[in-house]
Design an enzyme around this catalytic site. Structure first.
Site, PDB file in Angstrom:
ATOM      1  N   ASP A  93       0.821  -1.208   0.000  1.00 25.42           N
ATOM      2  CA  ASP A  93       0.000   0.000   0.000  1.00 25.42           C
ATOM      3  C   ASP A  93       0.857   1.261   0.000  1.00 25.42           C
ATOM      4  O   ASP A  93       1.510   1.592   0.983  1.00 25.42           O
ATOM      5  CB  ASP A  93      -0.918  -0.020   1.230  1.00 25.42           C
ATOM      6  N   HIS A 100       0.445   7.425   4.657  1.00 25.21           N
ATOM      7  CA  HIS A 100       1.376   6.726   5.534  1.00 25.21           C
ATOM      8  C   HIS A 100       2.824   7.184   5.355  1.00 25.21           C
ATOM      9  O   HIS A 100       3.717   6.650   6.027  1.00 25.21           O
ATOM     10  CB  HIS A 100       1.284   5.222   5.280  1.00 25.21           C
ATOM     11  N   GLY A 122      -3.141   0.137   8.746  1.00 30.23           N
ATOM     12  CA  GLY A 122      -3.909  -0.756   9.609  1.00 30.23           C
ATOM     13  C   GLY A 122      -3.473  -2.199   9.460  1.00 30.23           C
ATOM     14  O   GLY A 122      -3.417  -2.949  10.435  1.00 30.23           O
ATOM     15  N   ILE A 176       0.342   8.037   9.573  1.00 25.91           N
ATOM     16  CA  ILE A 176      -0.082   6.955  10.447  1.00 25.91           C
ATOM     17  C   ILE A 176       0.378   5.613   9.886  1.00 25.91           C
ATOM     18  O   ILE A 176       0.706   5.490   8.707  1.00 25.91           O
ATOM     19  CB  ILE A 176      -1.616   6.948  10.637  1.00 25.91           C
TER      20      ILE A 176
END
Length: 294
Positions: A195, A200, A218, A215
């Protein structure tokens, strides 16, 4: 706006994904394995210790045959700017090879309208098979919360039933607790696995989305959960993990410490868990459950 029939029958191309032992090691390193370079249970995933190859982590199934940002296609009717990852579940049917070619087939299995202003959930499955032998390796179920798409069923009444909420883990003293520190550069490592969303990696993108800084993916947090469960309950052996489910409840910032609180389930091999970002005392994974066999 979502059109139920169009999205439910969305056509995905069959994906063949060739990967190498280096990819398996890169995935393990992206989850932080090797932080203790003397630990043989970690080294088996990042070193050529098994007939010249590493072992593959079972949660790597989430990045193999990755379908890309298909929800960004305007034809889906999904407001891509308002989606968040809701839940993830893998079921392992056979151990993942450290290298090989897999065939991935995707299909939308559920679309739930929560109502105008309340969003919708879209769940799709990925079936992974070994391309050479046809062996069924894993089923991956991914649920996205489309915050900007509630109310679509008003035009034709079409929506799937809301599934029952997954049970939360107990609140008493855990049977096992394990803390794993993430790296400041963890998201930069993990983005090499699949990803490349700039949320990110790019501070400006993260701030525009309302975050103080980029961040962690997930699915990186999810993979670290798999690592914690294998360490605490599976003797570090990847073939012991048969199923792993978690609900994403809050993002993780790279560099935070994750505390996994784990509880023995009623049936043999069942484990309930949550993950907490220690520095903020925020639950980041909730309603976690796993099945492991020894």
């Amino acid at each position: 706006m979502i059109d139920y029939d169009t999205l439910k029958n969305w056509t995905f191309p069959s994906i063949e994904h060739r990967y190498t032992a280096d990819d398996s090691m890169r995935y393990a390193l992206a989850l932080g394995l090797g932080d203790d370079p003397m630990d043989p249970l970690q080294l088996q995933f990042v070193n050529d210790t098994h007939a010249g190859q590493p072992l593959a982590l079972p949660t790597m199934a989430v990045v193999l045959g990755f379908p890309g940002s298909w929800m960004q296609d305007p034809g889906t009717g999904i407001d891509f700017t308002k989606i968040v990852h809701g839940e993830e579940e893998i079921t392992l049917h056979a151990p993942l090879p450290a290298a090989g070619t897999v065939r991935a087939e995707h299909r939308v299995v559920s679309i739930v309208d929560k109502g105008e202003g309340r969003g919708a959930t879209v769940t799709y499955d990925k079936e992974l098979h070994d391309a050479a032998t046809g062996r069924w390796l894993a089923t991956v179920r991914h649920t996205t919360f489309a915050r900007g798409n509630g109310g679509f069923s008003a035009k034709d009444g079409k929506t799937d039933s809301t599934p029952p909420a997954p049970p939360k883990p107990p609140t008493g003293a855990p049977d096992q607790v394990l803390e794993i520190s993430t790296l400041p550069q963890q998201a930069l490592l993990y983005r090499l696995c699949a990803d490349r969303n700039p949320l990110h990696s790019d501070p400006a993108t993260a701030k525009a989305a309302g975050f103080a800084r980029p961040i962690l993916h997930g699915l990186c947090t999810y993979g670290i959960a798999g690592r914690a469960l294998l360490t605490a309950w599976g003797g570090g052996q990847p073939e012991t993990l048969k199923n792993l489910f978690a609900r994403f409840s809050s993002p993780v910032y790279p560099g935070e410490t994750l505390r996994f609180e784990m509880y023995r389930g009623a049936a043999p091999g069942e484990v309930a868990f949550r993950a907490i970002a220690v520095e903020r005392e925020v639950t980041v994974l909730d309603a976690g459950r796993a099945v492991l066999t020894r």
